[in-house]
Scaffold this motif. Structure first.
Motif, PDB file in Angstrom:
ATOM      1  N   GLY A 113       0.792  -1.227   0.000  1.00 27.71           N
ATOM      2  CA  GLY A 113       0.000   0.000   0.000  1.00 27.71           C
ATOM      3  C   GLY A 113       0.821   1.271   0.000  1.00 27.71           C
ATOM      4  N   ASP A 114       2.121   1.181   0.265  1.00 31.89           N
ATOM      5  CA  ASP A 114       2.984   2.370   0.270  1.00 31.89           C
ATOM      6  C   ASP A 114       4.420   1.920   0.022  1.00 31.89           C
ATOM      7  N   GLN A 115       4.857   2.043  -1.211  1.00 33.81           N
ATOM      8  CA  GLN A 115       6.200   1.606  -1.545  1.00 33.81           C
ATOM      9  C   GLN A 115       7.262   2.669  -1.271  1.00 33.81           C
ATOM     10  N   LEU A 116       6.857   3.890  -0.997  1.00 32.22           N
ATOM     11  CA  LEU A 116       7.820   4.980  -0.883  1.00 32.22           C
ATOM     12  C   LEU A 116       8.216   5.303   0.555  1.00 32.22           C
ATOM     13  N   THR A 117       7.233   5.525   1.413  1.00 35.79           N
ATOM     14  CA  THR A 117       7.527   6.043   2.759  1.00 35.79           C
ATOM     15  C   THR A 117       8.444   5.129   3.561  1.00 35.79           C
ATOM     16  N   PRO A 118       8.140   3.828   3.732  1.00 34.19           N
ATOM     17  CA  PRO A 118       9.048   2.982   4.514  1.00 34.19           C
ATOM     18  C   PRO A 118      10.433   2.867   3.898  1.00 34.19           C
ATOM     19  N   ASP A 157       5.347   7.512 -11.995  1.00 35.87           N
ATOM     20  CA  ASP A 157       3.892   7.405 -11.905  1.00 35.87           C
ATOM     21  C   ASP A 157       3.536   5.930 -11.891  1.00 35.87           C
ATOM     22  N   MET A 158       3.101   5.435 -10.719  1.00 30.33           N
ATOM     23  CA  MET A 158       2.887   4.000 -10.561  1.00 30.33           C
ATOM     24  C   MET A 158       1.781   3.455 -11.462  1.00 30.33           C
ATOM     25  N   ARG A 159       0.896   4.306 -11.933  1.00 29.55           N
ATOM     26  CA  ARG A 159      -0.147   3.841 -12.837  1.00 29.55           C
ATOM     27  C   ARG A 159       0.409   3.482 -14.207  1.00 29.55           C
ATOM     28  N   LYS A 199       2.940  -4.030 -10.312  1.00 37.34           N
ATOM     29  CA  LYS A 199       2.538  -2.904  -9.479  1.00 37.34           C
ATOM     30  C   LYS A 199       1.302  -3.202  -8.640  1.00 37.34           C
ATOM     31  N   GLU A 200       0.329  -3.929  -9.207  1.00 39.16           N
ATOM     32  CA  GLU A 200      -0.863  -4.251  -8.418  1.00 39.16           C
ATOM     33  C   GLU A 200      -0.536  -5.212  -7.277  1.00 39.16           C
ATOM     34  N   ARG A 201       0.566  -5.942  -7.392  1.00 39.37           N
ATOM     35  CA  ARG A 201       1.001  -6.815  -6.297  1.00 39.37           C
ATOM     36  C   ARG A 201       1.193  -6.003  -5.015  1.00 39.37           C
ATOM     37  N   TYR A 202       1.777  -4.850  -5.120  1.00 38.09           N
ATOM     38  CA  TYR A 202       2.139  -4.054  -3.949  1.00 38.09           C
ATOM     39  C   TYR A 202       1.121  -2.967  -3.609  1.00 38.09           C
ATOM     40  N   LEU A 203       0.393  -2.480  -4.613  1.00 41.93           N
ATOM     41  CA  LEU A 203      -0.501  -1.342  -4.390  1.00 41.93           C
ATOM     42  C   LEU A 203      -1.970  -1.649  -4.639  1.00 41.93           C
ATOM     43  N   GLY A 204      -2.299  -2.842  -5.127  1.00 44.23           N
ATOM     44  CA  GLY A 204      -3.680  -3.158  -5.441  1.00 44.23           C
ATOM     45  C   GLY A 204      -4.104  -2.551  -6.768  1.00 44.23           C
ATOM     46  N   HIS A 205      -5.373  -2.741  -7.104  1.00 45.98           N
ATOM     47  CA  HIS A 205      -5.913  -2.191  -8.344  1.00 45.98           C
ATOM     48  C   HIS A 205      -6.126  -0.688  -8.171  1.00 45.98           C
ATOM     49  N   GLU A 221      -5.583   5.821  -3.529  1.00 47.89           N
ATOM     50  CA  GLU A 221      -4.721   6.491  -2.550  1.00 47.89           C
ATOM     51  C   GLU A 221      -3.345   5.849  -2.466  1.00 47.89           C
ATOM     52  N   ASN A 222      -3.246   4.520  -2.699  1.00 48.56           N
ATOM     53  CA  ASN A 222      -1.948   3.848  -2.678  1.00 48.56           C
ATOM     54  C   ASN A 222      -1.053   4.352  -3.806  1.00 48.56           C
ATOM     55  N   TYR A 223      -1.641   4.558  -4.967  1.00 46.73           N
ATOM     56  CA  TYR A 223      -0.880   5.052  -6.111  1.00 46.73           C
ATOM     57  C   TYR A 223      -0.491   6.510  -5.916  1.00 46.73           C
TER      58      TYR A 223
END
Length: 839
Positions: free
Chosen positions: A668-673, A731-733, A740-746, A752-754
């Protein structure tokens, strides 16, 4: 997905022009002048030789904990030893000489890095062991700078050249069909010639493609011979009995008899349809590189059918050649329709039966195969939270669920699974707590904290796999019901391997470079064939890319072999020794016990001066940069250190090797952590080493690492003062659906994840110097990521720099790599100098 990320000369093979069935070889010996060898002549290790001879002027590799430094012998261009105070000649002039020598090494490295293609050339790879364990097939180029792959066989301590493209197709060995070019791009293939091959079950017939033509060779001293095909050949695979070869041409599946006679088994119904090939996301993000599998009886095949009709197209033009038509790629971005993938059971007479499963609920075909128990599939839901193993009825095509894995975040795909033992026991992973276990027949067979990485193969009831006890190392293990688990590799490094018939081949990336060891186990009896796993015996094991170590066949200590493993020998690596010797300091940093590596200049004396810092991460899923290896990126980090930086590489949350919970903290958040871990590790490293100047901190990276670099100067300008972002997915989309959907969903369900993970929309935050670098021919992370983000920065009035790489893909080629190192160095030094001047 991460970029596919391999390096000592002294032995090289030079083909001389002769007729297409024979070859004349010259092998340079470190002990004397070269002598000619005729084709088929074997190279034999001296009896009892356990240590390779060292060429005059070249020293052996120094262990990490040695008190010696490595410097460059300016006469030989090789590394030599000096004492810690730099007085290599025992005089007061030694320190000055040492600085000069290190400067020479630093100057020589970028060119070497480029011409060796990241030290990948000359390393043995694509390993296959015969059922009796007596023979090992592999691919290796002729030297550390020769890009042409050749097919070799190792037997009884001797090597024999099976196929040399220069003698078969001459200079045309680089011309390949478009489908093969795409396959090589997905595999990050850096060589030409024989880059892959497949064999029959007995490993008596090997098939490969050269310049689109089909070739085969019998491994019992036969000469390579062309096999007539209906068109340019992609992915040829012999039947288990060695009588036929299946291949794809024009998106259609064909079978040709080795003795002659071609037939089309599956015809593509439209330009959007293909048979026998993987779709884009299967190859790029699932690591499924094939689309057809032979039955054990050689009478039928399991064949994937792909229809990309509903997939959006991307058009990759070459701005440097405006008259050239753009390449068209069927690329399913996140949230957009995927290819429709089905499967058929196809008989040699053309009769076919469709395999039936709920393709709406499980649209991803993750893996497939056909073993002694019948055909099987692994299928996955679009949200990737469910993965099913299906048994296929070989007559009706009906399927039955044999196993199901679920996860609230995503089900991680483990290469080599599912598999089955001779008794039919299913081999699959299981995530529980913070451990990824290996299970056989529904029972966990590995202990807590041993992290399963990959299943390498199954023979009888024995399962060969790789796993990590320590995130810095990966080892080869074997599970046997009567003996439990045994670790087969030892010593630091990351290992892979293949085993059959009482022989284990271990391929390791170690602190001293690449090594490939052939181990004949004590009391091993010849085996008649693999009792479990794939039926066709045609899946060579690959060697991890890294730095190389040169030994002649049968020579040298196999440092990665476990004590008491039996007789062992070494398959020679022709890769070049890096002119720069890495000096890693492995650190455990901060409250989260982050694994990091610190590189300081070889000429630096601690406490003498402060050094600007260069953070050098990948930091994302699928790849570790921190390990006890001498991979190419380790050498690059040391090169930047020789330019005057303290270089820090850190594997943070989301990287593999530390268990499923660690990997999935980024859901859901690949950047912050990921950014938090880089910041925390930097401060912890500075507390450990007082010579790090935190007022001058740069960051560089490629792909996910480039994304982190750009994100660092956007979100943490107080910490990072300049960045080089190579091929950053801004741009993750825009990235592919499966990855990408593996980590952020559809994106329609979780927009909001994207938004939180993308750099797009955050351009106004830029306050620091930023260099964006991107290949214009990149079909993985499209250049649109950089161009759109640059436009956003420009509109927000944020100065930045853009370096477009004409003709470069996601893995830039030789000349680009050489100059790109200098461009990054100069940008960072200048930016950090200006930042320090401005206070």
């Amino acid at each position: 997905m991460p970029d596919g990320w391999t390096a000592t000369a002294g032995h090289s093979i030079h083909p001389a022009r002769r007729t297409a069935g024979s070859a004349r070889l010259t092998r340079k010996s470190p002990q004397g002048p070269a002598r000619p060898r005729t084709r088929g002549e074997r190279t034999t290790a001296p009896p009892g030789n356990t240590t390779p001879p060292t060429p005059q002027g070249i020293t052996t590799t120094i262990p990490e904990d040695s008190t010696l430094d490595r410097t460059l012998d300016t006469a030989t261009g090789r590394a030599s030893d000096s004492t810690p105070d730099g007085t290599s000649d025992g005089t007061a002039d030694g320190a000055a000489d040492r600085t000069t020598v290190h400067s020479a090494a630093a100057a020589a490295f970028p060119r070497q890095f480029a011409r060796t293609r990241r030290f990948s050339l000359g390393v043995p790879r694509h390993l296959t062991v015969s059922p009796d364990g007596r023979r090992v097939l592999f691919v290796r180029t002729g030297s550390g700078t020769d890009p042409v792959g050749r097919l070799w066989q190792y037997e009884d301590g001797e090597e024999r050249l099976l196929a040399d493209p220069a003698l078969l197709v001459g200079a045309g060995s680089g011309a390949v069909p478009e489908e093969e070019r795409l396959r090589r791009e997905r595999a990050r293939e850096r060589s030409v010639g024989v880059v892959s091959y497949a064999t029959d079950a007995a490993v008596r017939l090997a098939a490969f493609a050269l310049s689109g033509a089909l070739w085969a060779v019998r491994t019992d001293d036969g000469a390579p011979f062309p096999v007539p095909a209906a068109g340019p050949v992609v992915d040829p695979r012999p039947s288990p009995d060695g009588r036929h070869i299946a291949y794809v041409t024009g998106r259609c599946l064909h079978v040709v008899d080795v003795a002659g006679g071609d037939r089309q088994l599956a015809r593509a119904e439209s330009p959007d349809v293909s048979y026998g090939l993987p779709e884009y996301v299967a190859a790029e993000s699932m690591h499924r590189m094939r689309g057809h599998w032979w039955a054990p009886d050689s009478r039928r095949l399991l064949v994937a059918r792909v229809d990309t009709g509903r997939v959006a197209r991307r058009y990759l033009a070459d701005p440097a050649d405006p008259a050239k038509p753009p390449r068209v790629i069927a690329y399913p971005a996140a949230g957009t329709p995927n290819a429709e993938v089905g499967a058929y059971l196809v008989a040699l007479d053309g009769e076919r039966v469709e395999v039936a499963w709920d393709r709406t609920a499980y649209e991803y075909l993750v893996d497939a195969g056909w073993d002694a128990h019948g055909p099987f599939l692994a299928v996955q839901s679009r949200d990737q939270r469910t993965l099913r193993t299906l048994a296929v009825d070989p007559v009706t095509g009906a399927t039955e669920v044999r196993h199901e894995r679920t996860d609230p975040a995503w089900v991680e795909l483990v290469p080599g699974t599912p598999a089955r033992t001779a008794s039919g026991a299913l081999v699959v992973p299981e995530d529980a707590g913070d451990t990824r276990y290996l299970t056989v027949g529904g029972r966990r067979v590995t202990p807590e904290a041993l992290q399963l990485c990959e299943v390498l193969g199954v023979e009888g009831e024995s399962v060969l796999f790789t796993a990590s006890e320590d995130p810095l190392e990966t080892h080869v293990w074997r599970h046997e019901p009567e003996h439990g688990n045994q670790r087969l590799s030892r010593g630091p490094g990351r290992y892979s391997g293949v085993a059959r018939g009482g022989t284990v081949v271990l391929a390791g990336s170690t602190p001293g470079g690449e090594e490939v060891s052939v181990v004949r186990e004590p009391g091993a009896a010849p085996a008649g064939g693999a009792a479990g796993g794939s039926s066709d015996g045609s899946a060579p094991a690959d060697v991890p890319d890294g730095g190389g170590s040169s030994h002649a066949p049968g020579e040298g200590p196999a440092h990665g072999v476990a004590e008491g493993s039996g007789a062992h020998a070494v398959i020679a690596s022709f890769a070049e020794e890096p002119v720069i010797a890495p000096r890693p300091r492995h650190l455990t940093l901060g409250a989260r016990q982050l694994r990091g590596t610190l590189f300081l200049p070889s000429w630096h004396r601690e406490g003498a001066e402060k050094l600007p810092v260069l953070v050098d991460p990948y930091g994302g899923p699928g790849m570790q940069k921190v390990g006890r290896t001498r991979d190419w990126f380790v050498c690059v980090s040391q090169w930047f250190a020789e330019q005057g930086f303290a270089v820090l590489a850190v594997d943070g949350r989301g990287t593999p090797g530390r268990g499923p919970a660690w990997e999935k903290t980024i859901h859901g958040d690949q950047l912050t952590p990921a950014l938090e871990d880089q910041v925390d590790a930097l401060h912890a490293a500075a507390a450990h080493c007082g010579d790090l100047d935190l007022t001058r901190v740069g960051i560089r990276g490629w792909s996910f690492g480039g994304y982190l670099a750009a994100g660092a100067v956007l979100h943490h300008p107080d910490v990072f003062h300049a960045a080089v972002a190579g091929a950053p997915p801004t741009d993750m989309r825009l990235y592919d659906s499966h990855w990408k959907e593996r980590y952020l969903g559809h994106p329609d369900q979780y927009p909001e994840n994207y938004a939180r993970s993308s750099l797009a929309g955050r351009g106004h935050l830029l306050r620091r110097p930023l260099l964006l670098v991107h290949g214009l021919a990149d079909d993985n992370v499209a250049v649109a990521h950089t161009l759109r983000f640059s436009a956003e920065l420009l509109a927000a009035g944020r100065p930045h720099s853009v370096l477009p790489l004409s003709g470069a893909t996601h893995a830039p080629a030789d000349a680009v790599n050489e100059q790109l190192l200098y461009a990054q160095r100069d940008f960072l030094l200048d930016a950090l100098r200006r930042s320090a001047d401005e206070g």
